[in-house]
Structure formats: structure tokens, C-alpha cells
Design a protein around this motif. Structure first.
Motif, PDB file in Angstrom:
ATOM      1  N   ALA A   1       0.829  -1.199   0.000  1.00 35.42           N
ATOM      2  CA  ALA A   1       0.000   0.000   0.000  1.00 35.42           C
ATOM      3  C   ALA A   1       0.863   1.248   0.000  1.00 35.42           C
ATOM      4  N   TRP A   2       0.249   2.323  -0.422  1.00 38.17           N
ATOM      5  CA  TRP A   2       0.827   3.651  -0.292  1.00 38.17           C
ATOM      6  C   TRP A   2      -0.083   4.453   0.633  1.00 38.17           C
ATOM      7  N   PHE A   3       0.531   5.121   1.592  1.00 31.21           N
ATOM      8  CA  PHE A   3      -0.141   6.051   2.476  1.00 31.21           C
ATOM      9  C   PHE A   3       0.531   7.410   2.308  1.00 31.21           C
ATOM     10  N   ARG A   4      -0.116   8.440   2.793  1.00 34.42           N
ATOM     11  CA  ARG A   4       0.507   9.761   2.770  1.00 34.42           C
ATOM     12  C   ARG A   4       0.135  10.533   4.031  1.00 34.42           C
ATOM     13  N   GLN A   5       1.016  11.461   4.369  1.00 26.10           N
ATOM     14  CA  GLN A   5       0.789  12.290   5.543  1.00 26.10           C
ATOM     15  C   GLN A   5       1.121  13.719   5.202  1.00 26.10           C
TER      16      GLN A   5
ATOM     17  N   CYS B   1       5.461   3.856   1.628  1.00 22.07           N
ATOM     18  CA  CYS B   1       5.169   2.517   1.146  1.00 22.07           C
ATOM     19  C   CYS B   1       5.022   1.600   2.357  1.00 22.07           C
ATOM     20  N   ALA B   2       4.035   0.719   2.306  1.00 19.53           N
ATOM     21  CA  ALA B   2       3.803  -0.218   3.399  1.00 19.53           C
ATOM     22  C   ALA B   2       3.510  -1.592   2.822  1.00 19.53           C
ATOM     23  N   ALA B   3       3.858  -2.623   3.573  1.00 22.41           N
ATOM     24  CA  ALA B   3       3.631  -3.985   3.090  1.00 22.41           C
ATOM     25  C   ALA B   3       3.280  -4.912   4.237  1.00 22.41           C
ATOM     26  N   ASP B   4       2.599  -5.974   3.878  1.00 23.06           N
ATOM     27  CA  ASP B   4       2.229  -6.979   4.864  1.00 23.06           C
ATOM     28  C   ASP B   4       2.146  -8.332   4.183  1.00 23.06           C
ATOM     29  N   ARG B   5       2.434  -9.376   4.891  1.00 18.98           N
ATOM     30  CA  ARG B   5       2.385 -10.721   4.314  1.00 18.98           C
ATOM     31  C   ARG B   5       0.954 -11.207   4.127  1.00 18.98           C
ATOM     32  N   ASN B   6       0.002 -10.569   4.771  1.00 16.47           N
ATOM     33  CA  ASN B   6      -1.420 -10.855   4.574  1.00 16.47           C
ATOM     34  C   ASN B   6      -1.872 -10.149   3.303  1.00 16.47           C
TER      35      ASN B   6
END
Length: 124
Positions: free
Chosen positions: A35-39, A96-101
């Protein structure tokens, strides 16, 4: 250990395009969710886009639909966020964010791994 490194941010004018890159170690992109997040200044971190190549699905925040696209280059272990028709309100640090799920979560707690962020500034 998964490490994520973003790049591609910069200063652009409204209407311009940018492509952000997120390189991962650990092969997480092949089966998990990214995913992409922003702040933005003075704001909480918010969801932008996510993709899971386990099932081929993507998901976007309403304000970026039709302008942003998340994609992957498996050979390069890289995920991209193509951002077109940028607006001043898109100004933020992008993470950028990631998860194994493989579930496409829209909240920060849905991701175990995070990059350091890259600044995107859009002038009017």
C-alpha cells in the motif's frame, strides 16, 4: 527482515505527473499486500492505494481514483505509484507499506512493514 525503500518524490506543479517507487527486500510483494499512504502537514497518515498480486486486486482512496495507479515489477521487486494530474492537496510525505497478509487494508495497523517516506510537493 523486510526493508522498504521509497524514491521518486519531488517538487512539481499542479497538473504534472510523478512516479514513486518502492523497492523491497524479502520477496514480500509476490504474495502479500502493498500500500501507499501519505501524511500531509498537520494531518494524520491516510490511505492512498493498495494492491495484492495474490488475487490481482487493487484499491484506491476516492480522491485519487482515475489519477493514481499502483503497479508492480516483479523482476525488480518494485512497486510503483504513478500519480497523474497532481493537485496541491496531494502534497504530503508518501509512505510505502507492506504486509504478508494479502487483505487490502486501508488502515496503518494493517501493515507490518514501512518505508521512510518520500516528499511530494505540488505547487499551484
Amino acid at each position: 527482515q523486510v526493508q522498504l525503500v521509497e524514491s521518486g518524490g519531488g517538487l512539481v506543479q499542479a497538473g504534472d505527473s510523478l512516479r514513486l517507487s518502492c523497492v523491497a527486500s524479502g520477496g514480500i510483494f509476490s504474495s502479500g499486500a502493498v500500500a501507499w499512504f501519505r501524511q500531509g502537514p498537520g494531518k494524520e497518515r491516510e490511505f492512498v492505494a493498495a494492491g495484492s498480486w495474490y488475487n490481482g486486486r487493487t484499491r484506491y482512496e476516492d480522491s485519487v481514483k482515475g489519477r493514481f495507479m499502483i503497479s508492480r515489477d516483479n523482476a525488480k521487486n518494485t512497486v510503483y505509484l504513478q500519480m497523474n494530474n497532481l493537485k496541491p492537496e496531494d502534497t504530503a510525505v508518501y509512505y510505502c507499506a507492506a504486509d504478508r497478509n494479502w487483505v487490502l487494508s486501508t488502515v496503518t495497523s494493517g501493515y507490518d512493514y514501512w518505508g521512510q517516506g518520500t516528499q511530494v510537493t505540488v505547487s499551484s
